[in-house]
Design a protein around this motif. Structure first.
Motif, PDB file in Angstrom:
ATOM      1  N   ASP A 157      -2.257   9.199  -2.157  1.00 55.10           N
ATOM      2  CA  ASP A 157      -1.507   8.234  -2.930  1.00 55.10           C
ATOM      3  C   ASP A 157      -1.749   8.483  -4.409  1.00 55.10           C
TER       4      ASP A 157
ATOM      5  N   ILE B 276       3.241  -0.053 -10.360  1.00 52.51           N
ATOM      6  CA  ILE B 276       2.174  -1.041 -10.243  1.00 52.51           C
ATOM      7  C   ILE B 276       0.815  -0.369 -10.472  1.00 52.51           C
TER       8      ILE B 276
ATOM      9  N   MET C 166      10.869  -4.088   3.408  1.00 52.55           N
ATOM     10  CA  MET C 166       9.748  -3.566   2.608  1.00 52.55           C
ATOM     11  C   MET C 166       8.827  -2.697   3.464  1.00 52.55           C
ATOM     12  N   LEU C 167       8.528  -3.220   4.655  1.00 53.40           N
ATOM     13  CA  LEU C 167       7.655  -2.445   5.531  1.00 53.40           C
ATOM     14  C   LEU C 167       8.346  -1.195   6.052  1.00 53.40           C
TER      15      LEU C 167
ATOM     16  N   VAL D 262       9.854   3.529  -1.924  1.00 54.06           N
ATOM     17  CA  VAL D 262       9.054   2.588  -2.702  1.00 54.06           C
ATOM     18  C   VAL D 262       8.004   3.290  -3.556  1.00 54.06           C
TER      19      VAL D 262
ATOM     20  N   LEU E 141       7.954   2.291  -7.250  1.00 57.60           N
ATOM     21  CA  LEU E 141       7.402   0.949  -7.454  1.00 57.60           C
ATOM     22  C   LEU E 141       5.884   0.991  -7.403  1.00 57.60           C
ATOM     23  N   ARG E 142       5.376   1.692  -6.397  1.00 59.36           N
ATOM     24  CA  ARG E 142       3.935   1.825  -6.239  1.00 59.36           C
ATOM     25  C   ARG E 142       3.326   2.492  -7.474  1.00 59.36           C
TER      26      ARG E 142
ATOM     27  N   GLN F 146       8.262   1.657   3.808  1.00 54.19           N
ATOM     28  CA  GLN F 146       7.008   2.406   3.764  1.00 54.19           C
ATOM     29  C   GLN F 146       7.127   3.725   4.507  1.00 54.19           C
ATOM     30  N   ARG F 147       8.017   3.738   5.487  1.00 60.31           N
ATOM     31  CA  ARG F 147       8.189   4.958   6.267  1.00 60.31           C
ATOM     32  C   ARG F 147       8.884   6.048   5.451  1.00 60.31           C
TER      33      ARG F 147
ATOM     34  N   LEU G 281      -0.971  -1.138 -13.536  1.00 59.24           N
ATOM     35  CA  LEU G 281      -1.714  -2.397 -13.589  1.00 59.24           C
ATOM     36  C   LEU G 281      -3.041  -2.295 -12.847  1.00 59.24           C
ATOM     37  N   THR G 282      -3.054  -1.538 -11.750  1.00 56.47           N
ATOM     38  CA  THR G 282      -4.275  -1.522 -10.958  1.00 56.47           C
ATOM     39  C   THR G 282      -5.318  -0.563 -11.520  1.00 56.47           C
TER      40      THR G 282
END
Lengths: 258, 163
Positions: A138, A17, A1-2, A10, A13-14, A5-6, A20-21
């Protein structure tokens, strides 16, 4: 998962989500928005009158400057044609409102109420009335996260408006202070110089004010001068921002205009 | 039996949502250094109260949500909260019967563990500026606020018959 990030894997997925945020950010913005609304409802007539006078005066001054600007712009285009370099087109802008501040005090970021659905993209430059604020790092569907130029992980290319000396401007994590990196002791930079963006970083548009030099110190033991500046944008007071869209094709030869 | 077990999920999600709002609510600069870890506290409460339902997976999912919410590296809070949920689930029987003061100390340790875990991840990707002692301040504030938060969450659990 980390490790992901590179890379870009992902991001979807971000983004998902983010649906929701987004309501959380909108909801957290409600109290301060209501406070603003209440205080704007409770302004006295005299205050409004004086504000109106002030704004009218400001419009007049600005209009007078715009008159000159049209002539200058035309002249600029002609000169550029003479120099054989491409003309800069007006960039399209999108207005957005800041709805959230990064809760972690060690990072300089905020959240705006426009996201992927409004055409915001990663790397887009963000400004306010005073100058450059930062860039979009982002994207959510309804919100976007902006990294400020004062964040310690941010740097951009600037030049002194007075004489064109170029330098790298980096944030140090404080909202009212930025620093120029690797400035030779002999460089012609003095207090009060306006630093504008160069566009060499291929990310920020060229020629927007970024910061004003407030301190130049020479340490005999250090190889470079210490140059501190204050951002011209209202970093910690801004509530509305502008997102600038690049409509012009990337300039191929920036060096030709120097 | 099966139907009775899965009651009140909306209430659980609503408490997490409320905790998320409290997490991003603008605060003065000085106060935001000691902002309690609301999401960790709510997670710990639900793990202690409903260990058969809320566990490591919930911790991971809620952590992912918090990552996107705060713009952190994806997985940072997920790992931290999964760890917190695991420890809490292992010790939930003991934590339940602790006197209030001792419970607060345990909360300090749990939230602090989570905060240090996420600090480690943040450090690994090079995004920290503050020394690690500072991340324990939110844990301390969380421990002090544990009793009121506990009362509110217990009221929610009884009111909406979450089990």
């Amino acid at each position: 998962m980390l490790l992901d990030q590179r890379s870009e894997h992902v991001q979807p997925l971000r983004f998902a989500i983010g649906y929701l945020t987004a309501p959380v950010h909108y909801l957290a913005h409600v109290p301060s928005a209501m406070g603003e609304w209440a205080s704007s409802q409770a302004v006295s007539r005299a205050d409004l009158q004086s504000e109106k006078n002030h704004l009218e005066r400001q419009i007049m001054i600005l209009q007078q400057r715009v008159q000159r600007l049209a002539v200058l712009e035309a002249e600029n285009v002609r000169l550029r044609e003479l120099l054989n370099s491409s003309a800069e087109l007006d960039a399209r802008v999108l207005a957005a409102e800041i709805i959230g501040i990064e809760p972690d005090p060690s990072r300089q970021e905020f959240v705006i109420n426009k996201g992927g659905h409004a055409g915001v993209y990663r790397g887009q430059a963000v400004l306010d009335a005073g100058g450059l604020l930062g860039q979009v790092v982002d994207i959510g569907p309804l919100t976007a996260r902006v990294l400020l130029i004062t964040d310690a992980s941010h740097a951009l290319s600037v030049q002194v408006n007075r004489n064109g000396v170029r330098a790298i401007l980096a944030g140090i994590g404080q909202p009212d202070r930025v620093r120029l990196l690797f400035v030779p002791d002999t460089a012609d930079i003095i207090e009060g110089d306006l630093l504008v963006s160069t566009g060499l970083d291929q990310r920020f548009p060229r020629g927007y004010p970024v910061a004003e030099v407030i301190r130049v110190a020479h340490d005999p033991g250090a190889p470079f001068a210490i140059v501190e500046a204050r951002p011209t944008a209202n970093i910690d007071r801004a509530s509305h921002v502008l997102l600038v869209e690049r409509t012009a094709p990337r300039r191929e030869r920036e060096g030709g205009t120097q | 039996m099966r139907e009775r077990e899965s009651r009140g999920t909306p209430a659980v999600i609503a408490t997490f949502f409320l905790a998320a709002v409290l997490t991003v609510l603008p605060l003065p600069e000085a106060a935001s250094l000691g902002r309690p870890e609301w999401i960790s506290m709510v997670l710990i409460y639900w793990v202690i109260a409903l260990p058969h339902r809320v566990g490591v997976l919930w911790g991971f999912a809620v952590g992912l949500f918090q990552d996107v919410l705060t713009g952190a590296v994806l997985g940072q809070h997920a790992v931290a909260l999964a760890l917190v949920a695991y420890v809490a689930i292992a010790a939930h029987k003991r934590i339940r019967v602790f006197p209030p003061l001792q419970q607060s100390v345990v909360i300090f340790l749990l939230v602090g563990t989570g905060a240090l875990m996420s600090y480690t991840v943040q450090n690994a990707v090079g995004r920290v500026l503050v020394p690690p002692v500072w991340v324990l301040l939110p844990a301390l504030v969380s421990a002090l606020l544990w009793r009121p938060a506990f009362s509110v969450l217990r009221w929610v659990r009884r009111r909406f018959l979450v089990r």
